[in-house]
Design an enzyme around this catalytic site. Sequence first.
Site, PDB file in Angstrom:
ATOM      1  CB  THR A   1      -1.092  -0.166   1.079  1.00  0.00           C
ATOM      2  OG1 THR A   1      -2.192   0.752   0.887  1.00  0.00           O
ATOM      3  CG2 THR A   1      -0.329   0.188   2.616  1.00  0.00           C
TER       4      THR A   1
ATOM      5  CB  CYS B   1      -4.789   5.511   6.229  1.00  0.00           C
ATOM      6  SG  CYS B   1      -6.059   6.498   5.189  1.00  0.00           S
TER       7      CYS B   1
ATOM      8  CG  HIS C   1      -4.841   1.883   3.022  1.00  0.00           C
ATOM      9  ND1 HIS C   1      -4.019   2.394   1.951  1.00  0.00           N
ATOM     10  CD2 HIS C   1      -5.147   3.040   3.627  1.00  0.00           C
ATOM     11  CE1 HIS C   1      -3.812   3.801   1.966  1.00  0.00           C
ATOM     12  NE2 HIS C   1      -4.540   4.053   3.275  1.00  0.00           N
TER      13      HIS C   1
END
Lengths: 202, 160
Positions: free
Chosen positions: B22, B28, B45
Amino acid sequence: MDVNNLNDMMIDILGEIGNIGSGNAVTALANMLSKRVDMNVPQVKILEFNEVATLLGGEENLVVGIYLDLDEEIRGNIMFMLDIESAINLSNMLLNREDTVEKLDDMAISALSEVGNILASSYVNSLSALTGLKITVSVPSLAIDMAGAILSVPAIQFGYIADQVLFIETVFKEGDNTVKGNLFLLPDMNSFKKILSSLGVL
Amino acid sequence: MKVIKVGMADLNVIKAPGILTTLGLGSCVGIALYDKHNKVAGLAHIMLPSSKEIQNNENKAKFADTGIDLLIEKMIIEGAKKDFLIAKIAGGAQMFSFNKDNSILKIGERNVQATKRKLSELNIKIISEDTGGNYGRTIELNAEDGSLLVKTIGHGVKII
């Protein structure tokens, strides 16, 4: 009100608000630089979270983001984003330095924050004049990092209410094309409603 | 090697050999789960702490609580055993700072806390973490050995 329920007329009006607001902002920037600054027609965009970071050259692209909070009758934020080269060029112009400065030092960061401040204030002043709504702008906060990480901040704000992000994007560039940037206006959904009803659309 | 990209508010699972990645995590949190016996890796995520705080919660991968549940479900389908799972987490930065208290800007910290709470409820041990700070991270989870590579701009590269 839902992001998906906006009709074409609403989107046109939001685009026009972006046009007037960012027009003023870009004029302010041109005055500051004593140079010509062009902008495109602002786009109202509705993107999936996944697509957000593909703006600005991909998630890992190094960018400078200047973030300002909007408060009072319209809430949300304004982001001013530049790729790193544009940020360096712009700070050199503002500080009348030679192009030899290759890193953003404290002076440059402070100058860029001030540009963010002026752009956001001129954008918001015209938005306020147009709608009759009171809006205050916070002090700017600046980050130099991956585009994805910076854009996660406004994306999360939309995450509370939607699965997409809605924003008005203006791309502008300085006449010699050495500075290119994006201005994003991201009011929260309630504020969209207020903007539209203040203009008699809702 | 097969590399699968996991976007914002998304998750995915892979069996070795392969990598889940990711890019540009900010506030996040990237939650990496791994079963070393069956070599099954999962990566989520997440954007927000809790699906219970808000009405629009259809996308389970968006929240720490429902995201972790869904990730485990998918890993079990791929052959993982829940009792073998260990966790590594990264992200939860505060990208911008202001003087005034703003819960939206502290969301990174809240995401990390919610992730830890949920993993602890499920008795999944967090082996290592790289969270907080004011910078973004790209992570790569290798399904071969469960190693998690964390890359930053200006804050180094490490394997946790």
